[in-house]
Scaffold this motif. Structure first.
Motif, PDB file in Angstrom:
ATOM      1  N   UNK A 123       0.671  -1.205  -0.018  1.00  0.00           N
ATOM      2  CA  UNK A 123       0.161   0.141  -0.247  1.00  0.00           C
ATOM      3  C   UNK A 123       0.868   1.275   0.263  1.00  0.00           C
ATOM      4  N   UNK A 124       1.837   1.104   0.954  1.00  0.00           N
ATOM      5  CA  UNK A 124       2.691   2.518   0.972  1.00  0.00           C
ATOM      6  C   UNK A 124       3.381   2.564  -0.216  1.00  0.00           C
ATOM      7  N   UNK A 125       4.023   1.654  -0.907  1.00  0.00           N
ATOM      8  CA  UNK A 125       4.552   1.864  -2.352  1.00  0.00           C
ATOM      9  C   UNK A 125       3.584   2.249  -3.456  1.00  0.00           C
ATOM     10  N   UNK A 126       2.565   2.053  -3.334  1.00  0.00           N
ATOM     11  CA  UNK A 126       1.190   2.487  -4.534  1.00  0.00           C
ATOM     12  C   UNK A 126       1.174   4.165  -4.032  1.00  0.00           C
ATOM     13  N   UNK A 127       1.035   4.370  -2.773  1.00  0.00           N
ATOM     14  CA  UNK A 127       1.093   5.715  -2.416  1.00  0.00           C
ATOM     15  C   UNK A 127       2.101   6.705  -2.559  1.00  0.00           C
ATOM     16  N   UNK A 128       3.267   6.370  -2.400  1.00  0.00           N
ATOM     17  CA  UNK A 128       4.417   6.896  -2.959  1.00  0.00           C
ATOM     18  C   UNK A 128       4.626   7.012  -4.348  1.00  0.00           C
ATOM     19  N   UNK A 129       4.126   6.006  -5.147  1.00  0.00           N
ATOM     20  CA  UNK A 129       4.178   6.081  -6.424  1.00  0.00           C
ATOM     21  C   UNK A 129       3.375   7.056  -7.069  1.00  0.00           C
ATOM     22  N   UNK A 130       2.157   7.329  -6.283  1.00  0.00           N
ATOM     23  CA  UNK A 130       1.379   8.414  -6.811  1.00  0.00           C
ATOM     24  C   UNK A 130       2.088   9.718  -6.411  1.00  0.00           C
ATOM     25  N   UNK A 131       2.579   9.714  -5.366  1.00  0.00           N
ATOM     26  CA  UNK A 131       3.481  11.189  -5.068  1.00  0.00           C
ATOM     27  C   UNK A 131       4.455  11.520  -6.061  1.00  0.00           C
ATOM     28  N   UNK A 132       5.195  10.507  -6.384  1.00  0.00           N
ATOM     29  CA  UNK A 132       6.294  10.493  -7.399  1.00  0.00           C
ATOM     30  C   UNK A 132       5.571  10.955  -8.662  1.00  0.00           C
ATOM     31  N   UNK A 133       4.646  10.513  -9.156  1.00  0.00           N
ATOM     32  CA  UNK A 133       3.808  10.879 -10.245  1.00  0.00           C
ATOM     33  C   UNK A 133       3.353  12.431 -10.294  1.00  0.00           C
ATOM     34  N   UNK A 134       2.948  12.922  -9.152  1.00  0.00           N
ATOM     35  CA  UNK A 134       2.518  14.112  -8.800  1.00  0.00           C
ATOM     36  C   UNK A 134       3.654  15.076  -9.357  1.00  0.00           C
ATOM     37  N   UNK A 135       4.637  14.603  -8.431  1.00  0.00           N
ATOM     38  CA  UNK A 135       6.149  15.479  -8.600  1.00  0.00           C
ATOM     39  C   UNK A 135       6.342  15.772 -10.070  1.00  0.00           C
ATOM     40  N   UNK A 136       6.381  14.527 -10.807  1.00  0.00           N
ATOM     41  CA  UNK A 136       6.788  14.622 -12.207  1.00  0.00           C
ATOM     42  C   UNK A 136       5.800  15.480 -12.975  1.00  0.00           C
ATOM     43  N   UNK A 137       4.300  15.333 -12.633  1.00  0.00           N
ATOM     44  CA  UNK A 137       3.543  16.541 -13.397  1.00  0.00           C
ATOM     45  C   UNK A 137       3.915  17.810 -12.990  1.00  0.00           C
TER      46      UNK A 137
END
Length: 368
Positions: A123-137
């Protein structure tokens, strides 16, 4: 020498409910995600006690630093209850970086805080993947964060998020609202949904009305209701930054808690009043659904939800056409929603009969 009897239990951190190895596994898993957000000024390597950023390497000569922090509110609970962990990190980044861009600042780096009772690395990795995607955007680097495993603080499966971001703007280019003047036009950029405010009311409606969230939405049979409600907050950074640097925007308001009614006045000088015409754009079907389900009065709606507009720009009337064209080309949906006039500092949102389900013409005013 420590005295103990042969049968006395030997305590470990793991027995108290904290897994150091799970935390280490998570850091290892998310390191490539963070590395993918690297940008000039940051190498985005995790593992140290802090993250470095070099504003000069990012191209700044005399920058002012601007900081913002935020959470996602009870939208996190919606994500937890319906196994929608993949995009909630985008919301976290959006809430911070959209608050930076309204001050004219380019988001440079981001740090996150993830707190839970028992660490589920998947779960934590899925959440952080979203954070990384937000940072990329947003074009900012994920340079660090904190994962806190706190048994007894959260019930099983629950977690909470906080984000912190720092941006930069060249001295003299910051947006303070002082350029706003009577006659300026208000442009609204379409939101992607509810964004990250108003979810305590959304969840209350879902419970009281017995919504079937895993069924197609009544207003759009092509999408599940949960997916319409959980759609991530739009990040406006990359489309707005060139226009800010060109000096074409007098002020920006990020429409969060308090809605249109209370956020727009925050960027106005004394003696100016924002007048917003709710007839000027079509209310998104999701918003109409929420309003109808809650029998929400238009004035209450204008201070609770974004009403389909996630960002408001105050611009000179002569720049409206060029700005609308540039922002549309950048992927935004632009509405001309109102004007700035002289008057008590504040905002009035008004609409005709039937606009936002009103039974008669209406107006709502907030003085800052």
């Amino acid at each position: 020498m420590v005295n103990s009897t042969p049968n006395e239990e030997s305590y470990t951190y793991a027995k108290s409910g904290v897994s150091i190895s799970a935390g280490n596994a998570l850091v290892k898993a998310i390191a490539p995600l963070a590395r993918a957000t690297a940008r000039p000024g940051a190498d985005a390597e995790l593992g140290g006690f802090g993250g470095f950023f070099d504003p000069r390497a990012a191209g700044y000569r005399d920058p002012l630093l601007v900081a913002a922090n935020d959470g996602v509110g009870t939208k996190v609970k919606l994500a937890i209850d319906h196994d929608r962990h993949d995009a909630i990190g985008i919301d976290l980044v959006a809430m911070c970086v959209n608050d930076l861009i309204v001050q004219g600042a380019e988001p440079l780096f981001f740090l996150d805080y993830f707190a839970t009772g028992k660490l589920d690395t998947g779960v934590a990795e899925r959440v952080v993947a979203g954070i990384a995607e937000g940072c990329r955007i947003a074009g900012c680097a994920l340079i660090g964060g904190e994962t806190a495993e706190m048994p007894g603080m959260y019930v099983a499966g629950d977690y909470d998020l906080a984000g912190f971001s720092v941006g930069a703007v060249e001295r003299g280019e910051q947006l303070t609202g002082e350029k706003v003047q009577a006659g300026d036009v208000l442009l609204g950029l379409a939101s992607s949904g509810v964004h990250s405010n108003g979810y305590s009311l959304v969840r209350r409606l879902a419970a009281d009305r017995g919504w079937k969230l895993n069924r197609p939405a009544l207003f759009d049979s092509d999408i599940l209701l949960i997916d319409a409600l959980i759609a991530p907050t739009r990040i406006y950074v990359k489309s707005l930054l060139p226009q800010i640097r060109a000096g074409q925007i007098h002020a920006l308001a990020h429409i969060t808690g308090g809605g249109l009614l209370e956020n727009v006045p925050r960027v106005l000088p004394e003696g100016l009043h924002a007048r917003i015409d709710a007839d000027a754009w079509e209310q998104p079907r999701l918003m109409s659904f929420l309003q109808a389900q809650g029998n929400i009065e238009p004035s209450e709606f204008a201070r609770t939800f974004n009403c389909g507009v996630g960002m408001v720009l105050a611009v000179a009337s002569e720049d409206v056409d060029a700005l609308t064209e540039a922002l549309t080309a950048a992927g935004e949906t632009v509405h001309r929603i109102g004007m700035i006039e002289t008057g008590l500092r504040g905002c009035t949102v008004s609409g005709s009969v039937e606009t936002w389900s009103a039974r008669e013409p209406w107006a709502a005013t907030h003085h800052a």
